[in-house]
Structures are given as C-alpha cells and as structure tokens.
Design a protein around this motif. Structure first.
Motif, PDB file in Angstrom:
ATOM      1  N   SER B  32      -5.107   5.777  -3.667  1.00 24.12           N
ATOM      2  CA  SER B  32      -4.758   6.488  -2.433  1.00 24.12           C
ATOM      3  C   SER B  32      -3.456   6.023  -1.789  1.00 24.12           C
ATOM      4  N   ILE B  33      -3.049   4.780  -1.997  1.00 23.14           N
ATOM      5  CA  ILE B  33      -1.750   4.382  -1.464  1.00 23.14           C
ATOM      6  C   ILE B  33      -0.838   3.884  -2.582  1.00 23.14           C
ATOM      7  N   HIS B  35       1.244   5.357  -4.232  1.00 18.86           N
ATOM      8  CA  HIS B  35       2.606   5.879  -4.233  1.00 18.86           C
ATOM      9  C   HIS B  35       3.534   5.087  -3.309  1.00 18.86           C
ATOM     10  N   PHE B  36       2.985   4.151  -2.549  1.00 20.01           N
ATOM     11  CA  PHE B  36       3.888   3.312  -1.759  1.00 20.01           C
ATOM     12  C   PHE B  36       3.421   1.860  -1.669  1.00 20.01           C
ATOM     13  N   TRP B  37       2.352   1.525  -2.386  1.00 17.45           N
ATOM     14  CA  TRP B  37       1.880   0.156  -2.340  1.00 17.45           C
ATOM     15  C   TRP B  37       1.154  -0.210  -3.628  1.00 17.45           C
ATOM     16  N   GLY B  38       1.275  -1.455  -4.020  1.00 17.44           N
ATOM     17  CA  GLY B  38       0.592  -1.919  -5.213  1.00 17.44           C
ATOM     18  C   GLY B  38      -0.007  -3.297  -5.009  1.00 17.44           C
ATOM     19  N   THR B 151       1.303   9.469   5.683  1.00 15.30           N
ATOM     20  CA  THR B 151       1.848   8.813   4.487  1.00 15.30           C
ATOM     21  C   THR B 151       1.935   9.803   3.328  1.00 15.30           C
ATOM     22  N   PHE B 154       4.959  11.734   3.821  1.00 19.73           N
ATOM     23  CA  PHE B 154       6.108  10.929   3.412  1.00 19.73           C
ATOM     24  C   PHE B 154       6.397  11.150   1.930  1.00 19.73           C
TER      25      PHE B 154
END
Lengths: 184, 184
Positions: B32-33, B35-38, B151, B154
DNA sequence: AAGCCCATGTAAGCAGTTACATGATTGA
DNA sequence: TCAATCATGTAACTGCTTACATGGGCTT
C-alpha cells in the motif's frame, strides 16, 4: 553485501566535464545537479583516492595545496559501462508522504503547515530552474548542453506537478479541517 | 552521528492501523505504500524488538509462531511527535538523471532504451494506482481513507508528469540521434 | 512430495552523513 | 583583523540491504 556505490560514477562523470579538485566537484554537484544528486566531502575525497589507485583518474597537477584530478581513458570506459548497464530501482522514501499517510494522528493545522512548507521550497526551486533555463549563451555551445537541459526539464515538469499536488492536497486538508470544526 | 531512523515511525504508523506481525507489516508496506516507501525484514524485526523494549509497542498475542504487535499509547505519542516535528530534507538521488546528465558518453540508442524502460515501469505503476483508486467501498469508511487518497494522488500526479517528461526527453534524444546519423 | 506462502530472525558489510581537525587565501 | 571561502582529509557511527538459516502449514 549491499549495493555498489554510485558515488564513483558521479565523480567520474563530473571529471568528464573537465579536470577538477575535490572541492570543485562538490561545488559543481551542489550547484548544477543538486536538485537530484548529492555528494559529501566524506565520500568524494576517499573516492578520488580510490579512483587514482585504480587508474581511473589521475592527479593532473597540484597547485598550492589543491589537487586537480582528471579522468583517464579507463575511467571514461568505466563511466560508459555503468551508464549503459541495467537501471536497477533503488528504494525510494518520501517522508512527507509517510506523515500524510498516517495523518489521522496529527492535527490538521500541522499537516497543512507541512505541505505549505514543502510547496514553498518547491516554488523556490522552480524559480532557480527557470533562471538556469536562461543560461548564458556560452553554455549552450557546451557538448553536454542538450543533456543538461533534459535534467533541468525534469526539475521543471516534476516541480510543477508537485506544486499542483500540494494545492489539491491543501484543499482537501482544509476541507477536512472545516468538517472537523463544524462537528465540534 | 548520522540521521535517526525513520523505520521506527513507519512501523509505529503501520501498527496504528491495527495490530500486526512483522511479516504483515512488510506486506502492508510493500502493497500500500510501496510506491513511496520500503522496508526490509532486516529492519522490521530488530525495530519491533526495540519498540517493545522501549514500551512503544507490545506483543499483543502469539499464535503459532506468529507474534502480533500492537502500538501503545506511548508509541502513538512518539508517532505524533515525529509527524509534527520539522521536516528535514533528505538527500535525493536519481540515477536515471545522473546517467542522462553525463549522457554524452553513452550511445543515444541506449539512453533512449533507458528512458523507455523507465517510462514503461511508470505506466505500469499508474495502472496500479488507477485500480487502487476504485477501492472497495469498505475501505472508504476507514478513518485513514482521506489521507490514503492524498498519497495515491501523489503517485498519479507525479507519475503522469514523469511520463510526460519521458516523452519530451525521448523526442529530444531521437532528434539528437537523427542529427548524428545525418552528419555521419 | 513438491512447491509456495507464511513466519521470524541473524550476520556481514557497504554506503553515506556528520563532525572534527587543520590551514591558506582573499577581501572588506 | 575578522569573516568568508577555498581546500583536504579522517573518524565515528548509523542505516539499510542482502543473504542466510530455519521451520510450519496448505494445496495440488
């Protein structure tokens, strides 16, 4: 294990523009590719030493405590090999989005402030890009110029998109804030 | 010295959605995130241990070799404090742009290939975002939903801008390629 | 019985930042 | 003479990734 350093290629790349000292490399990086790349002295100086040990760069001359490095043919080969190689995705991390994603726990006023702050920073960056776009005519003759414009355009296109996203997000956050005030 | 870890806040944030195991945290992050966090297991598990040592999270229950963690009140306070704090800029690094900036040393065919590849990746991501936009109605009731959409938006706004930049850049690179062929 | 996903965790090791140490040169 | 900029370098320390080790449970 970990990934291999891209710093060496950044340094080789900067030296491919012309011979330079570590200090000048740092300066060029922060002034011309600072909007998408960063290097610290703590990386640059050890990298320069290693590059010269490997024969990818040489100390062209020393003038008054200043070592001017130049890239060698082998160094250019290394740069080329890297640039042609497969592009692997690096993990990206956007802290502003992380905060927004968990924004329920944060006062909306503060979230709005954070987005406004980020927006202002981006607007300042956009101004810088637009000034850089009106580059002095000497630079336009540089063989690297067409490539430089693509990265500059990246800053412009993405920056404008970011500002648009900020505006949309601010609208939504303010709506949420009003809804909350209406309830309370 | 170095910066403080944001992993702890990412983990606390995910736990603020609901009690979860390390494995599930990893899964939620990448789904779910992503695309901007790992986050990697090598970070998550030690972080969970440290959080429970500090009283910011607790093992809510264990079921068959699975430890389900829950965030505590203190943990929520920590999350809030971080999210409200000043947003410091982290150094960004875009390897595709770095390659383009020094693109003079690379065959234009290859540069074109690199940009095309990046474009395709982004188009795939955009498809994913658009599917996620048509979220099942249950999710729309979730108190975090309005924040999740920001997000997601974004990803859409920036992704579309990126594809536009790719198209413009491909045009320019192809023009350069033709100019070169015309000369030779 | 093979393969896949669930599930936790550790060890090695590089990348990169920050802070510190040190000093020359330039210009107001 | 004071401050800023030029200039090189090292030490300490953290973050994070990758690879490895290990095993249970479900499905085909």
């Amino acid at each position: 294990v970990a990934r291999s350093s891209t710093t060496r290629y950044a340094v080789l790349g900067v030296l491919s523009i012309g011979p330079m000292s570590g200090y000048e490399i740092r300066k060029l990086v922060s002034e011309s590719i600072g909007h998408f790349w960063g290097e610290s002295y703590g990386q640059i100086y050890p990298t320069l030493r290693r590059l010269s040990e490997e024969g990818l760069a040489v100390v062209e001359r020393e003038e008054g405590g200043k070592k001017v490095y130049a890239v060698t043919e082998a160094g250019l080969g290394e740069l080329r090999a890297w640039a042609e190689g497969p592009l692997e995705e690096r993990p990206l991390r956007n802290e502003l989005l992380l905060r927004l994603f968990f924004g329920r726990h944060v006062p909306k006023r503060r979230l709005i402030g954070l987005v406004e702050e980020a927006r202002e920073r981006q607007v300042r960056a956009l101004r810088w890009y637009r000034e850089a776009e009106d580059a002095p005519s000497e630079d336009r003759e540089h063989p690297d110029f067409p490539y430089w414009t693509t990265t500059l355009r990246f800053g412009l296109v993405m920056g404008e998109a970011f500002v648009r996203w900020c505006d949309e997000t601010l609208q939504e956050l303010r709506a949420l804030e009003r809804a909350e005030a209406g309830e309370g």
